[in-house]
Scaffold this motif. Structure first.
Motif, short mmCIF file in Angstrom:
data_model
loop_
_atom_site.label_atom_id
_atom_site.label_comp_id
_atom_site.label_asym_id
_atom_site.label_seq_id
_atom_site.Cartn_x
_atom_site.Cartn_y
_atom_site.Cartn_z
N UNK A 136 36.47 35.81 -8.17
CA UNK A 136 36.01 37.04 -7.38
C UNK A 136 36.10 38.20 -8.26
N UNK A 137 37.37 38.23 -8.96
CA UNK A 137 37.86 39.32 -9.68
C UNK A 137 36.78 39.47 -10.85
N UNK A 138 36.46 38.66 -11.58
CA UNK A 138 35.39 38.79 -12.66
C UNK A 138 34.12 39.23 -12.04
N UNK A 149 36.44 46.58 -8.07
CA UNK A 149 38.05 46.58 -7.86
C UNK A 149 38.52 47.63 -8.73
N UNK A 150 37.96 48.11 -9.91
CA UNK A 150 38.19 49.05 -10.66
C UNK A 150 38.26 50.21 -9.99
#
Length: 104
Positions: A91-93, A99-100
């Motif tokens: 998910x973060x990728x 997210x950033x």
């Protein structure tokens, strides 16, 4: 507010007591000084029986070793947690830009 004990260790005020004894503090934290031993091409340490019992571990069990800014964290391996971390990594990728932006 923190107090400094005679051995120059900063202790949060919640843990500070009138007659502070560093060894009793370390016992409550279940920390222990261990020696690393060379075994073949690897390095290992022996965990004391009392610690294994407290963590419900036995020979052959898997543990998770995490490198932190303060050292190593060793915890019992949890397959559910590992799966959750894999999902988070995907998910973060995928959503790294969002997210950033949220982190600003």
């Amino acid at each position: 507010m923190a107090r400094v004990c005679p051995k120059r260790v900063v202790i949060p005020s919640a843990l500070a007591i009138d007659t502070f004894n560093i060894s009793s503090y370390l016992e409550r934290m279940a920390s222990r000084r261990q020696k690393l031993k060379k075994i073949g091409g690897s390095v290992a340490t022996i965990l004391p029986k009392s610690m294994l019992e407290r963590l419900n571990l036995d020979a052959g069990d898997e543990v998770l070793v995490v490198e932190t800014d303060k050292g190593l964290l060793v915890t019992p391996f949890d397959a559910d947690f590992e799966k959750a971390m894999e999902i988070y990594a995907r998910m973060a990728k995928r959503y790294r830009n969002a997210l950033r932006e949220l982190a600003r």
